[in-house]
Design a protein around this motif. Structure first.
Motif, PDB file in Angstrom:
ATOM      1  N   THR A 233      60.531  51.456  63.623  1.00 50.93           N
ATOM      2  CA  THR A 233      61.403  51.090  64.133  1.00 50.93           C
ATOM      3  C   THR A 233      61.263  51.487  65.447  1.00 50.93           C
ATOM      4  OG1 THR A 233      63.163  51.495  62.748  1.00 50.93           O
ATOM      5  CG2 THR A 233      64.214  51.159  65.555  1.00 50.93           C
TER       6      THR A 233
ATOM      7  N   SER B 282      67.833  45.104  76.042  1.00 45.01           N
ATOM      8  CA  SER B 282      68.185  44.554  74.955  1.00 45.01           C
ATOM      9  C   SER B 282      69.993  45.434  74.392  1.00 45.01           C
ATOM     10  CB  SER B 282      67.597  45.498  74.115  1.00 45.01           C
ATOM     11  OG  SER B 282      66.023  44.054  73.607  1.00 45.01           O
TER      12      SER B 282
ATOM     13  N   ALA C 257      74.126  41.004  65.216  1.00 42.07           N
ATOM     14  CA  ALA C 257      73.093  41.142  64.303  1.00 42.07           C
ATOM     15  C   ALA C 257      72.665  39.520  64.460  1.00 42.07           C
ATOM     16  CB  ALA C 257      72.584  42.010  63.349  1.00 42.07           C
TER      17      ALA C 257
ATOM     18  N   ASN D 261      69.375  39.722  65.218  1.00 39.25           N
ATOM     19  CA  ASN D 261      67.851  41.559  64.523  1.00 39.25           C
ATOM     20  C   ASN D 261      68.700  41.734  63.417  1.00 39.25           C
ATOM     21  OD1 ASN D 261      68.535  42.144  67.646  1.00 39.25           O
ATOM     22  ND2 ASN D 261      66.492  42.329  66.352  1.00 39.25           N
TER      23      ASN D 261
ATOM     24  N   THR E  80      69.319  47.604  63.137  1.00 32.75           N
ATOM     25  CA  THR E  80      68.103  47.884  64.103  1.00 32.75           C
ATOM     26  C   THR E  80      69.468  47.765  65.143  1.00 32.75           C
ATOM     27  OG1 THR E  80      67.106  46.278  63.349  1.00 32.75           O
ATOM     28  CG2 THR E  80      67.194  46.251  66.149  1.00 32.75           C
TER      29      THR E  80
END
Length: 208
Positions: free
Chosen positions: A113, A150, A168, A173, A177
């Motif tokens: 990640t 983001s 998400a 995503n 995340t």
């Protein structure tokens, strides 16, 4: 394709990271080094997009290597990869130009990640790092300066009352995340838990 070089003086850990990334279609490991000098040779030849950097290494340590790489190749992103979670170590690596900071005892999935985030030009800090490090920074830095693009977008959606699942879906995503982003936002802003994050997002929704 995200090209990655790994600098780590414990070969077993390099092997573990290499195994994790081996089957990632969008990531390619272009070099692995056991000391800072060897790493610089790899970076100068291969110019990877991301370097996973141990702090304590023979010949040239990670802080010095980071400074050299950022001077010669400012576009290369560096993630500190270490056992040291002390504030001075974090500050030194950030000052040297690191975009992320990961602890070696974290799940290897978090390494993946972190690589993905810094490759996009964002920052990434291990969830186990003491949030007090960011608290003083948050007091003197605006939300726009402190958070990545983001993270600011996610904070806006939180302020609109969206759940992690809804965010998400909107951002294409995974929920995990988004949860990682939430933790990073909480840490960077010196907040305490999701409730305080929601209040902050609602109060500040026009400030970022």
């Amino acid at each position: 394709m995200i090209t990655v070089a790994i600098a780590e003086d414990h070969q077993s850990l390099i092997d573990g990271v290499e195994l994790l990334l081996r089957y990632e279609e969008k990531i390619s490991i272009v070099g692995m080094a056991n000391d800072g000098e060897e790493l610089l040779h790899i970076v100068r030849r291969k110019q990877p997009k991301v370097v996973l950097m141990d702090i304590r290494m023979p010949k040239i340590d990670g802080i010095a290597a980071t400074k050299i790489i950022k001077k010669e190749f400012p576009h290369i992103k560096i993630i500190a990869f270490t056992m040291f979670d002390q504030e001075d170590a974090i500050q030194q690596m950030i000052a040297a130009g690191a975009s992320g900071y990961l602890l070696k005892n974290s799940p290897l999935e978090e390494v993946l990640t972190g690589i993905q985030q810094v490759a996009k030009g964002e920052t990434y800090f291990d969830g186990a790092i003491d949030p007090s490090f960011f608290t003083e920074k948050a007091k003197s830095t605006s939300t726009k300066q402190l958070l990545s693009k983001s993270e600011r977008e996610i904070l806006q959606l939180i302020g609109q009352g969206k759940t992690s699942s809804e965010i998400a879906t909107i951002r294409f995503n995974s929920v995990s995340t988004i949860e990682t982003h939430r933790k990073n936002i909480i840490r960077k802003l010196g907040l305490h838990g999701k409730g305080e994050l929601l209040r902050y997002a609602i109060e500040k929704k026009y400030d970022f």
